[in-house]
Design an enzyme around this catalytic site. Structure first.
Site, PDB file in Angstrom:
ATOM      1  N   HIS A   1       0.823  -1.211   0.000  1.00  0.00           N
ATOM      2  CA  HIS A   1       0.000   0.000   0.000  1.00  0.00           C
ATOM      3  C   HIS A   1       0.855   1.259   0.000  1.00  0.00           C
ATOM      4  O   HIS A   1       2.046   1.217   0.278  1.00  0.00           O
ATOM      5  CB  HIS A   1      -0.983   0.021   1.183  1.00  0.00           C
TER       6      HIS A   1
ATOM      7  N   GLU B   1       7.624   1.529   5.089  1.00  0.00           N
ATOM      8  CA  GLU B   1       7.087   0.519   6.005  1.00  0.00           C
ATOM      9  C   GLU B   1       7.391  -0.856   5.424  1.00  0.00           C
ATOM     10  O   GLU B   1       7.209  -1.079   4.235  1.00  0.00           O
ATOM     11  CB  GLU B   1       5.575   0.699   6.166  1.00  0.00           C
TER      12      GLU B   1
ATOM     13  N   HIS C   1       3.892   7.353   3.224  1.00  0.00           N
ATOM     14  CA  HIS C   1       4.870   6.267   3.176  1.00  0.00           C
ATOM     15  C   HIS C   1       4.515   5.243   2.103  1.00  0.00           C
ATOM     16  O   HIS C   1       3.399   5.233   1.588  1.00  0.00           O
ATOM     17  CB  HIS C   1       4.986   5.566   4.533  1.00  0.00           C
TER      18      HIS C   1
END
Length: 153
Positions: free
Chosen positions: A8, A144, A95
């Protein structure tokens, strides 16, 4: 360690409700999860699903299928997202999140490279272990790393 699937793109927003409206009305999104709180991270999140690519080879289709936009709203002024929104009042890309099969091995890999890890490994919005890497060590992008969700997550 190998680059995993882009799971994502995190997008900070001052209002998840307004952002959901935008993704539905402007971008034509049809699959959006109900927002939920992650108090331990100080945020409310929901996921906007994007369709997989069509007309590409099977391996590429599999890699691109299911990428999501994670909408992130601060729960309070102490939230890390509140600081981001103070600098970017309209919100924006926060992110990138990549999957790995083994979070402990990935953490050891990045530590071995001297990359700065922000905080401990913890459970993220998908219910799997995650950690973040400092943007200054990742070409200016907060990154991440998450363990690939198991079937049913």
């Amino acid at each position: 360690m190998k680059l995993g699937r882009l799971n994502h793109i995190g997008v900070a927003t001052p209002s998840i409700a307004d952002s959901i409206r935008y993704y539905r009305e402007v971008m034509g999104a049809t699959e959006i999860t109900e927002p939920f709180d992650l108090p331990e991270q100080g945020v409310k999140v929901c996921f906007v699903s994007t369709p997989g690519e069509t007309g590409v080879n099977e391996a590429l289709h599999s890699a691109l299928n299911g990428t999501q936009i994670e909408l992130i709203e601060p729960l309070n002024s102490e939230s890390p997202i509140a600081g981001f929104l103070a600098k970017n009042p309209a919100g924006g890309q926060h992110h990138l999140c990549y999957e790995v099969p083994d979070i402990a091995a990935a953490r050891a890999w990045f530590e071995g490279l001297g990359k700065r890890i922000l905080g401990s490994t913890r459970i993220g919005a998908h219910g799997t272990p995650i950690f973040f890497l400092h943007p200054k060590d990742m070409m200016g992008q907060l990154t991440e790393i998450m363990e690939t969700p198991k079937a049913g997550h």
